[in-house]
Design a protein around this motif. Sequence first.
Motif, PDB file in Angstrom:
ATOM      1  N   ARG A 123       0.841  -1.201   0.000  1.00 46.94           N
ATOM      2  CA  ARG A 123       0.000   0.000   0.000  1.00 46.94           C
ATOM      3  C   ARG A 123       0.870   1.244   0.000  1.00 46.94           C
ATOM      4  O   ARG A 123       2.032   1.204   0.396  1.00 46.94           O
ATOM      5  N   GLY A 124       0.306   2.344  -0.473  1.00 43.04           N
ATOM      6  CA  GLY A 124       1.069   3.594  -0.527  1.00 43.04           C
ATOM      7  C   GLY A 124       2.061   3.598  -1.681  1.00 43.04           C
ATOM      8  O   GLY A 124       3.071   4.290  -1.640  1.00 43.04           O
ATOM      9  N   ARG A 125       1.792   2.810  -2.733  1.00 44.08           N
ATOM     10  CA  ARG A 125       2.689   2.745  -3.907  1.00 44.08           C
ATOM     11  C   ARG A 125       1.890   3.211  -5.124  1.00 44.08           C
ATOM     12  O   ARG A 125       1.093   2.466  -5.686  1.00 44.08           O
ATOM     13  N   ARG A 126       2.116   4.459  -5.515  1.00 48.43           N
ATOM     14  CA  ARG A 126       1.363   5.053  -6.634  1.00 48.43           C
ATOM     15  C   ARG A 126       2.187   4.992  -7.914  1.00 48.43           C
ATOM     16  O   ARG A 126       3.256   5.594  -8.007  1.00 48.43           O
ATOM     17  N   LEU A 127       1.683   4.279  -8.913  1.00 46.47           N
ATOM     18  CA  LEU A 127       2.397   4.169 -10.196  1.00 46.47           C
ATOM     19  C   LEU A 127       2.479   5.533 -10.876  1.00 46.47           C
ATOM     20  O   LEU A 127       1.466   6.247 -10.976  1.00 46.47           O
ATOM     21  N   GLU A 143       7.222   7.693  -5.058  1.00 42.80           N
ATOM     22  CA  GLU A 143       8.288   8.031  -4.098  1.00 42.80           C
ATOM     23  C   GLU A 143       9.662   7.608  -4.618  1.00 42.80           C
ATOM     24  O   GLU A 143      10.652   7.740  -3.916  1.00 42.80           O
ATOM     25  N   GLY A 144       9.732   7.126  -5.873  1.00 42.69           N
ATOM     26  CA  GLY A 144      11.022   6.836  -6.504  1.00 42.69           C
ATOM     27  C   GLY A 144      11.392   5.364  -6.527  1.00 42.69           C
ATOM     28  O   GLY A 144      12.372   4.984  -7.169  1.00 42.69           O
ATOM     29  N   SER A 145      10.634   4.519  -5.826  1.00 45.07           N
ATOM     30  CA  SER A 145      10.965   3.088  -5.831  1.00 45.07           C
ATOM     31  C   SER A 145      10.462   2.451  -7.131  1.00 45.07           C
ATOM     32  O   SER A 145       9.750   3.096  -7.911  1.00 45.07           O
ATOM     33  N   HIS A 146      10.814   1.206  -7.372  1.00 46.44           N
ATOM     34  CA  HIS A 146      10.308   0.524  -8.557  1.00 46.44           C
ATOM     35  C   HIS A 146      10.068  -0.957  -8.255  1.00 46.44           C
ATOM     36  O   HIS A 146      10.497  -1.468  -7.215  1.00 46.44           O
TER      37      HIS A 146
END
Length: 381
Positions: A123-127, A143-146
């Motif tokens: 959760r909290g992962r916006r594409l 947030e920069g992750s992938h």
Amino acid sequence: MTNAVIIGGGIAGAVAAVALHKAGIGSTVYEAYPRLADDVGAFLTLGVNGMNALTAVDLDGPVAAVGEPARRLKVFDADGVKVGDGPLTGADGHDLVPRTYLRAALYRVLLDEAERRGVRVERGRRLVDATATNTEVRAVFAEGSHADGDLLIGADGVWSVTRGLLDRHAPAPRYTGQHIVYGFSAAAPVVVPADTYWMIRGGRAFFGVIGGPRGGLWWFARVPAPELAGAELAAMTTERWRERLLAVLGGDRGPAADIAAATTERIVGHNDYDLASVPTWQRGRMTIAGDAAHAASPSAGQGASMAIEDSVVLAKCLRDVPDVPRALATYETLRRPRVERLVEAAAALSSRQSESRTRGQGDSDWIRDHHIDWDAPVEPA
Ligand SMILES: Cc1cc2nc3c(=O)[nH]c(=O)nc-3n(C[C@H](O)[C@H](O)[C@H](O)COP(=O)(O)OP(=O)(O)OC[C@H]3O[C@@H](n4cnc5c(N)ncnc54)[C@H](O)[C@@H]3O)c2cc1C
């Protein structure tokens, strides 16, 4: 083992994860919001076809447990005269019935079931972006992750980011010319049975109500009106929605205005959008499902059921067609005609305001009687 990146933990995303799991395919769900919104009063109905599609992936039991059956429909005109009355269940005597759900409860049970079967939900992962090669995909988050995988399924709703990444000329959702307003009233100025929808074709708005659990009423209204801009929408309070509703419902006989007036709980409203035909559903190892690919006006009460059907068929294609791009093309071939027909039917229903039957629930045989056989093999397109 194939690993799918699923964007969106709504109805299509959660069901896709469960269906892929049943097909022996791993997945992770990436949901933009850190927690589920408690969308007070918001409810939706899954038609017989939606419940049927859940059966294919063993979700019917847990999902049915959090919903209320809707067995009957009565239709009234603006003078309060009953103009229709009939069962909502299939004529062939099968035991599936449409069910009404609090939106938050439905989303919660679907994601819980996915997690219970071992699917990871982040959760909290916006594409915000995605890239694909011939062999893999990479999803990039705000947030920069992938995250990397073998394919990407955009189940990110009507304002889908994935749709725009597949085709930057993809159409935007279209305003249908109506506001959808809904509420839950613990006080019930009239008795509406818990398993019966009353639909009221008012002179200036369409109103639907069903008895909720513990004696309250769930209701919605479709009100023709200009689209509200973001700031105007944000400024709409319960009181203002109620005022607008009373202005359009007040001239009719029947209980609609009384129910809206008696609702002291929150009243929520939206602009209503649909999405008729999206030219690009898939490219290489990326595809879209549910509202991201086709969104129907709620007049048909079918958006969620179609999203569920998409996800089950998509998982079958990935199970049976060995090459991922070909599997995604097969999924599109199987699903596009049905969902586009539905969006058209919903738009016609919505613009007529004179529907004689239901807010969906599969009132046409071709909608209601659709059955997905999980074990039947898929032939590649
Ligand atoms: C007022 C109203 C009433 C309705 N009534 C009915 C009804 O009675 N019956 C029916 O069948 N349908 C109904 N619908 C339609 C139904 O709600 C939708 O068709 C259904 O929710 C589609 O499911 P979905 O999973 O495709 O999209 P959604 O349910 O919208 O889920 C999309 C998910 O993706 C997440 N997301 C979005 N963007 C991103 C991103 N960039 N990155 C990661 N995650 C993201 C969202 O937070 C959300 O959780 C109604 C709709 C409305 C508005």
